[in-house]
Design an enzyme around this catalytic site. Structure first.
Site, PDB file in Angstrom:
ATOM      1  N   LYS B  77      80.414  38.606  40.856  1.00 26.52           N
ATOM      2  CA  LYS B  77      80.140  37.823  39.989  1.00 26.52           C
ATOM      3  C   LYS B  77      81.364  36.874  39.721  1.00 26.52           C
ATOM      4  CE  LYS B  77      77.851  37.503  35.497  1.00 26.52           C
ATOM      5  NZ  LYS B  77      77.118  38.345  34.280  1.00 26.52           N
ATOM      6  N   SER B 152      72.235  37.194  32.947  1.00 25.20           N
ATOM      7  CA  SER B 152      73.095  36.018  33.633  1.00 25.20           C
ATOM      8  C   SER B 152      73.743  36.266  34.893  1.00 25.20           C
ATOM      9  CB  SER B 152      74.378  36.034  32.547  1.00 25.20           C
ATOM     10  OG  SER B 152      75.304  37.404  32.660  1.00 25.20           O
ATOM     11  N   SER B 176      71.984  41.569  31.318  1.00 26.52           N
ATOM     12  CA  SER B 176      72.465  40.758  32.490  1.00 26.52           C
ATOM     13  C   SER B 176      72.544  41.233  33.941  1.00 26.52           C
ATOM     14  CB  SER B 176      73.883  39.975  31.969  1.00 26.52           C
ATOM     15  OG  SER B 176      73.548  38.875  30.963  1.00 26.52           O
TER      16      SER B 176
END
Lengths: 95, 484
Positions: B77, B152, B176
């Site tokens: 990420k 997210s 997330s």
């Protein structure tokens, strides 16, 4: 509670953000809805509760006061928008 | 679409000499080239870096020094700092930021021989539940490109679900990792707060942030968590607790164990068809000999409001570091310092980030601190106590990960509160700092649903064990987009 135009401008100032004239109504609306939502917290009976700042019961770790980092100024300053002779450059603050 | 390979399967191929890391890495890069224009799961792909790492991994295996993860391609990420490779946090603010160091997670996975193929898309500064707040555009859900992958860590979830990589890292501040895993039909694990180092993860809400893993199976997630977890001197809240062998207990029987199901999870808001698949999943555990017991989380409805005070408060403080001076975006043509801060921040941050900073600033401001921030911290204790009380009666908690399956891109962007309510089942876990996993447990109208399992602090081994046994009895985790 609802937020006024003055509230939005004051919060934006504290947060060092600019809210343009045309954006004010959207902030009054959306931020207002968020504040209304978090107002629900007022209903909770928390008279005996100790505020919880952290999920684990731990104390601050200490270490010996020894130098552990080497001088990496040039590498770190490579990300800076503007530097000169190893210092960060900002607009003049003292005349 | 070709069949996805788990980490365990890829590791076996590498060990048997049936595939090289270069081949697996090239295959991953080809799938990214083929599918990512449509998905937008990656912010940056780094083929040269990946192939060099793959060759090094092949050498290492040849020399007999390889571990189980050596040579397996994965993605990070874009919130994890990667030395020499851009780390943007999906923000214009950090569009050109190149970290001078690696995050501990990045360092540990590289040391284990994993090959990073690039950085995945996300909500800006991890603030969002739909991936729509990214400066680099929304990610598409591989099951239906008109739907959000969640957020997210939406890029990581979409990349794994579409078979671009077998595993990607994520961070979980309010759900997330677990929420996008549920919406994309994969496995997403958030360990206990402090279990995995936060060093080098761009800070969002420091008392809630925790790194996690998105993968295809609980076994894969266990393999990776094993390497990521453990004490790190560079994170002041890193736990010194020893890391047990998660693989050793993966197959342990859960017969006689008790699973608590909070009755409030099934109240208003949960899609009835979603409730059905969760109940069917609970039956699977009953058949294994586990006892299902109803428990109560009486303050559940306060979890989201408490979270949306604590989290923006911490975010507004953390994001004050972005001032246009030392790193990040700087506005041009400014002649005074005050305007330099204000203009740089206004240009660098997107709408949702600004809203969170404004909310956080407001709840911490003079006159409102006690009513909002202090009260939220007290409610946080209330919620944490409720959860602890449950764990006096049961071994683990189970329920839905999200109230609905994937929602449409654009469907909730105009109403922040509706978007926040999507986090109802996930945020309490962060407020209390507990480990939680989401595993695929069925399909509702062609879209995946997730079963969330939550354990007491540092019960990672047990949570992974429960998840793994479920996946041995079901095949929902093997369903992949584009195949029926």
């Amino acid at each position: 509670m609802t937020l006024s135009r003055q509230d939005i401008e004051y919060i934006a100032h504290l947060a060092r953000l600019e809210v343009s004239e045309s954006d004010v109504p959207a902030y009054v609306d959306k931020l207002g809805r968020i504040i209304e939502f978090i107002d629900e917290l007022g209903q909770a009976d928390t008279a005996d509760m100790v505020p919880m700042a952290h999920p684990l019961d731990m104390s601050q770790r200490l270490r010996a006061d020894e130098v552990t980092e080497s001088d990496e100024r040039d590498r770190y300053q490579a990300n800076a928008p503007e530097t000169e002779n190893g210092v960060y450059v900002v607009p003049r603050v003292v005349e | 679409m070709t069949q996805r390979l788990t980490i365990a399967e890829q590791s076996r191929l590498l060990g048997a000499g049936e595939a090289s890391s270069r081949e697996l890495t090239q295959a991953s890069l080809e799938r990214i080239a083929q599918h990512d224009e449509a998905l937008n799961a990656f912010i940056e792909v780094t083929p040269e870096h990946a192939l060099a790492a793959a060759d090094a991994a092949d050498q290492q295996r040849k020399a007999g020094n390889g571990g189980v993860l050596t040579g397996i391609p994965m993605a990070h990420k874009d919130i994890f700092c990667t030395q020499g490779i851009r780390t943007t946090c999906a923000s214009r603010m950090l569009e050109n930021f190149v970290s001078p160091y690696d995050a501990t997670v990045v360092e540990r996975l590289a040391l284990a021989g994993m090959v990073s193929v690039g950085k995945t898309n996300m909500d800006e500064f991890a603030m969002g539940s739909s991936n729509e707040t990214s400066y680099f555009g929304p990610v598409k859900n591989p099951w239906d490109h008109a739907k959000s992958p969640g957020g997210s860590s939406g890029g990581s979830a979409a990349a794994v679900a579409a078979g671009l990589v077998a595993m990607a890292t994520g961070t979980d501040t309010g759900g997330s990792v677990r929420q996008p895993a549920a919406l994309c039909g994969i496995t997403g694990f958030k360990p206990t707060y402090g279990r995995v180092s936060r060093y080098g993860i761009i800070a969002f809400a420091s008392s809630l942030d925790q790194a996690g893993v998105l993968g295809l199976t609980a076994e894969d997630v266990a393999l990776v968590t094993q390497v990521m977890a453990g004490f790190d001197e560079r994170d002041s809240t890193s736990s010194p607790a020893e890391v047990p062998d998660y693989l050793a207990t993966l197959e342990a029987s859960v017969s006689g164990k008790t699973i608590g199901v909070p009755k409030e999870y099934f109240d208003a808001g949960l899609d009835p068809a979603y409730a059905d698949v969760v109940n069917t999943a609970l039956d699977v555990y009953r058949q294994m000999g586990a006892e299902i017991r109803e428990v109560s989380l009486p303050n559940l409805s306060l979890a989201v409001p408490a979270y949306y005070v604590v989290c923006p408060a911490e975010a507004s403080s953390n994001l004050s570091r972005f001032d246009g001076v030392r790193f990040g975006h700087r506005a041009e043509g400014i002649t005074d310092l005050e305007s330099l801060y204000t203009r740089s921040r206004t240009e660098g941050f997107g709408d949702e980030v600004k809203r969170r900073i404004m909310t956080g600033t407001y709840v911490l401001s003079a006159g409102y601190y006690d009513a909002y921030y202090l009260q939220a911290q007290k409610v946080r204790q209330l919620i944490s106590d409720d959860l602890q009380r449950c764990f006096e009666q049961v071994d683990i908690l189970a329920g839905p990960t999200t109230p609905t399956t994937a929602f449409g891109i654009g469907e909730k962007v105009d109403d922040p509160v509706q978007m926040y309510l999507n986090d109802i089942y996930t945020v309490s876990v962060n407020l209390a700092g507990l480990p939680g996993i989401s595993v695929p447990c069925g399909m509702v109208d062609g879209l995946p649903a997730g079963l969330q399992l939550v354990g007491p602090h540092f019960s990672e081994a047990s949570v992974l064990n429960f998840a793994h046994l479920y996946q041995k009895e079901t095949d929902w985790h093997q369903r992949q987009p584009g195949q029926n």
